[in-house]
Design a protein around this motif. Structure first.
Motif, PDB file in Angstrom:
ATOM      1  N   THR A  41      27.897  40.585  28.735  1.00  0.00           N
ATOM      2  CA  THR A  41      29.158  40.606  29.475  1.00  0.00           C
ATOM      3  C   THR A  41      29.830  39.243  29.523  1.00  0.00           C
ATOM      4  OG1 THR A  41      27.943  40.296  31.531  1.00  0.00           O
ATOM      5  CG2 THR A  41      28.484  42.555  30.910  1.00  0.00           C
ATOM      6  N   LYS A  42      29.069  38.172  29.434  1.00  0.00           N
ATOM      7  CA  LYS A  42      29.627  36.818  29.436  1.00  0.00           C
ATOM      8  C   LYS A  42      30.016  36.448  28.013  1.00  0.00           C
ATOM      9  CE  LYS A  42      28.548  32.108  30.734  1.00  0.00           C
ATOM     10  NZ  LYS A  42      27.511  31.183  31.127  1.00  0.00           N
ATOM     11  N   LYS A  43      31.262  36.055  27.816  1.00  0.00           N
ATOM     12  CA  LYS A  43      31.730  35.773  26.469  1.00  0.00           C
ATOM     13  C   LYS A  43      31.501  34.319  26.097  1.00  0.00           C
ATOM     14  CE  LYS A  43      32.856  36.080  22.623  1.00  0.00           C
ATOM     15  NZ  LYS A  43      31.550  36.081  22.026  1.00  0.00           N
ATOM     16  N   GLU A  44      30.621  34.121  25.176  1.00  0.00           N
ATOM     17  CA  GLU A  44      30.320  32.822  24.570  1.00  0.00           C
ATOM     18  C   GLU A  44      30.261  33.048  23.060  1.00  0.00           C
ATOM     19  OE1 GLU A  44      29.997  29.951  26.088  1.00  0.00           O
ATOM     20  OE2 GLU A  44      29.817  30.577  28.169  1.00  0.00           O
ATOM     21  N   PRO A  45      30.424  32.001  22.262  1.00  0.00           N
ATOM     22  CA  PRO A  45      30.256  32.183  20.814  1.00  0.00           C
ATOM     23  C   PRO A  45      28.867  32.751  20.514  1.00  0.00           C
ATOM     24  CG  PRO A  45      31.205  30.036  21.278  1.00  0.00           C
ATOM     25  CD  PRO A  45      30.797  30.628  22.599  1.00  0.00           C
ATOM     26  N   GLU A  46      28.817  33.642  19.530  1.00  0.00           N
ATOM     27  CA  GLU A  46      27.566  34.308  19.183  1.00  0.00           C
ATOM     28  C   GLU A  46      27.418  34.422  17.673  1.00  0.00           C
ATOM     29  OE1 GLU A  46      27.970  37.371  22.956  1.00  0.00           O
ATOM     30  OE2 GLU A  46      27.935  38.158  20.923  1.00  0.00           O
ATOM     31  N   LEU A  47      26.181  34.527  17.251  1.00  0.00           N
ATOM     32  CA  LEU A  47      25.864  34.800  15.856  1.00  0.00           C
ATOM     33  C   LEU A  47      24.982  36.042  15.845  1.00  0.00           C
ATOM     34  CD1 LEU A  47      26.009  33.801  12.879  1.00  0.00           C
ATOM     35  CD2 LEU A  47      23.785  32.766  13.301  1.00  0.00           C
ATOM     36  N   ALA A  48      25.428  37.087  15.148  1.00  0.00           N
ATOM     37  CA  ALA A  48      24.651  38.321  15.019  1.00  0.00           C
ATOM     38  C   ALA A  48      24.086  38.359  13.605  1.00  0.00           C
ATOM     39  CB  ALA A  48      25.529  39.534  15.283  1.00  0.00           C
ATOM     40  N   PHE A  49      22.763  38.461  13.501  1.00  0.00           N
ATOM     41  CA  PHE A  49      22.074  38.531  12.214  1.00  0.00           C
ATOM     42  C   PHE A  49      21.396  39.897  12.109  1.00  0.00           C
ATOM     43  CE2 PHE A  49      18.112  38.023   9.773  1.00  0.00           C
ATOM     44  CZ  PHE A  49      18.650  37.668   8.545  1.00  0.00           C
ATOM     45  N   VAL A  50      21.715  40.637  11.062  1.00  0.00           N
ATOM     46  CA  VAL A  50      21.139  41.970  10.872  1.00  0.00           C
ATOM     47  C   VAL A  50      19.792  41.813  10.172  1.00  0.00           C
ATOM     48  CG1 VAL A  50      21.453  44.271   9.886  1.00  0.00           C
ATOM     49  CG2 VAL A  50      23.435  42.993  10.728  1.00  0.00           C
ATOM     50  N   MET A  51      18.736  42.113  10.908  1.00  0.00           N
ATOM     51  CA  MET A  51      17.381  42.005  10.360  1.00  0.00           C
ATOM     52  C   MET A  51      16.987  43.264   9.594  1.00  0.00           C
ATOM     53  SD  MET A  51      15.628  40.045  13.650  1.00  0.00           S
ATOM     54  CE  MET A  51      14.407  41.252  13.775  1.00  0.00           C
ATOM     55  N   LYS A  52      17.547  44.413  10.015  1.00  0.00           N
ATOM     56  CA  LYS A  52      17.202  45.675   9.379  1.00  0.00           C
ATOM     57  C   LYS A  52      18.330  46.671   9.607  1.00  0.00           C
ATOM     58  CE  LYS A  52      13.674  49.302   9.593  1.00  0.00           C
ATOM     59  NZ  LYS A  52      12.489  49.763  10.319  1.00  0.00           N
ATOM     60  N   GLY A  53      18.660  47.449   8.596  1.00  0.00           N
ATOM     61  CA  GLY A  53      19.625  48.532   8.751  1.00  0.00           C
ATOM     62  C   GLY A  53      21.025  48.189   8.281  1.00  0.00           C
ATOM     63  N   ASP A  54      21.907  49.145   8.467  1.00  0.00           N
ATOM     64  CA  ASP A  54      23.329  49.034   8.134  1.00  0.00           C
ATOM     65  C   ASP A  54      24.125  49.353   9.380  1.00  0.00           C
ATOM     66  OD1 ASP A  54      22.861  48.599   5.346  1.00  0.00           O
ATOM     67  OD2 ASP A  54      22.506  50.744   5.115  1.00  0.00           O
ATOM     68  N   ILE A  55      24.990  48.436   9.791  1.00  0.00           N
ATOM     69  CA  ILE A  55      25.779  48.658  11.002  1.00  0.00           C
ATOM     70  C   ILE A  55      27.248  48.368  10.735  1.00  0.00           C
ATOM     71  CG2 ILE A  55      23.862  48.128  12.560  1.00  0.00           C
ATOM     72  CD1 ILE A  55      25.316  45.443  13.113  1.00  0.00           C
ATOM     73  N   SER A  56      28.060  48.833  11.641  1.00  0.00           N
ATOM     74  CA  SER A  56      29.487  48.546  11.639  1.00  0.00           C
ATOM     75  C   SER A  56      29.823  47.947  12.999  1.00  0.00           C
ATOM     76  CB  SER A  56      30.275  49.836  11.407  1.00  0.00           C
ATOM     77  OG  SER A  56      31.647  49.612  11.544  1.00  0.00           O
ATOM     78  N   ILE A  92      18.893  43.776  15.234  1.00  0.00           N
ATOM     79  CA  ILE A  92      19.831  42.644  15.224  1.00  0.00           C
ATOM     80  C   ILE A  92      19.227  41.505  16.038  1.00  0.00           C
ATOM     81  CG2 ILE A  92      22.136  41.863  15.891  1.00  0.00           C
ATOM     82  CD1 ILE A  92      22.938  44.867  15.722  1.00  0.00           C
ATOM     83  N   LEU A  93      19.362  40.313  15.511  1.00  0.00           N
ATOM     84  CA  LEU A  93      19.025  39.100  16.266  1.00  0.00           C
ATOM     85  C   LEU A  93      20.357  38.506  16.689  1.00  0.00           C
ATOM     86  CD1 LEU A  93      16.490  37.457  17.043  1.00  0.00           C
ATOM     87  CD2 LEU A  93      17.028  35.974  15.117  1.00  0.00           C
ATOM     88  N   LEU A  94      20.588  38.398  17.992  1.00  0.00           N
ATOM     89  CA  LEU A  94      21.844  37.892  18.529  1.00  0.00           C
ATOM     90  C   LEU A  94      21.574  36.570  19.233  1.00  0.00           C
ATOM     91  CD1 LEU A  94      24.869  38.757  18.947  1.00  0.00           C
ATOM     92  CD2 LEU A  94      24.158  39.552  21.188  1.00  0.00           C
ATOM     93  N   ILE A  95      22.275  35.535  18.804  1.00  0.00           N
ATOM     94  CA  ILE A  95      22.096  34.194  19.374  1.00  0.00           C
ATOM     95  C   ILE A  95      23.408  33.828  20.051  1.00  0.00           C
ATOM     96  CG2 ILE A  95      21.566  31.771  18.886  1.00  0.00           C
ATOM     97  CD1 ILE A  95      20.206  32.869  16.268  1.00  0.00           C
ATOM     98  N   SER A  96      23.320  33.489  21.341  1.00  0.00           N
ATOM     99  CA  SER A  96      24.528  33.127  22.094  1.00  0.00           C
ATOM    100  C   SER A  96      24.303  31.818  22.827  1.00  0.00           C
ATOM    101  CB  SER A  96      24.901  34.229  23.085  1.00  0.00           C
ATOM    102  OG  SER A  96      23.997  34.273  24.157  1.00  0.00           O
TER     103      SER A  96
END
Length: 97
Positions: A41-56, A92-96
């Motif tokens: 819910t808190k908006k900060e810059p983030e990096l989303a890395f897809v470890m497995k699968g296909d997402i949109s 997904i690995l999400l880093i914020s």
């Protein structure tokens, strides 16, 4: 990841690591799932890395297709939608900040 996950819609969110500089989350999205909000819910810059699968991922009404090994830098807007269209779970690995 011994603690139970937080749930956002159908996704399981595990906080893996946290300090004063950043937070790391492991996110599991079941197959054929649609999530109409963001995980945080808190908006900060983030990096989303897809470890497995296909997402949109939809940002500002633009859809981005991501596959295993892809990453997406989310600068200022919260994603409007996450979708796992694949037959298996997406991880997904999400880093914020």
């Amino acid at each position: 990841m011994s603690n139970p996950p937080n749930k956002i819609s159908q996704a399981d969110i595990y906080k893996v690591l946290s300090d004063e500089n950043f937070n790391v989350y492991y996110i599991l999205i079941p197959s054929n799932s649609l999530i109409n909000k963001h995980f945080l819910t808190k908006k900060e810059p983030e990096l989303a890395f897809v470890m497995k699968g296909d997402i949109s991922v939809t940002l500002d009404k633009v859809s981005y297709s991501l596959q295993e090994g892809d990453c997406l830098y989310i600068k200022k807007n919260l994603p409007e939608k996450w979708e796992n269209k694949g037959g298996g779970n997406a991880e997904i690995l999400l880093i914020s900040k």
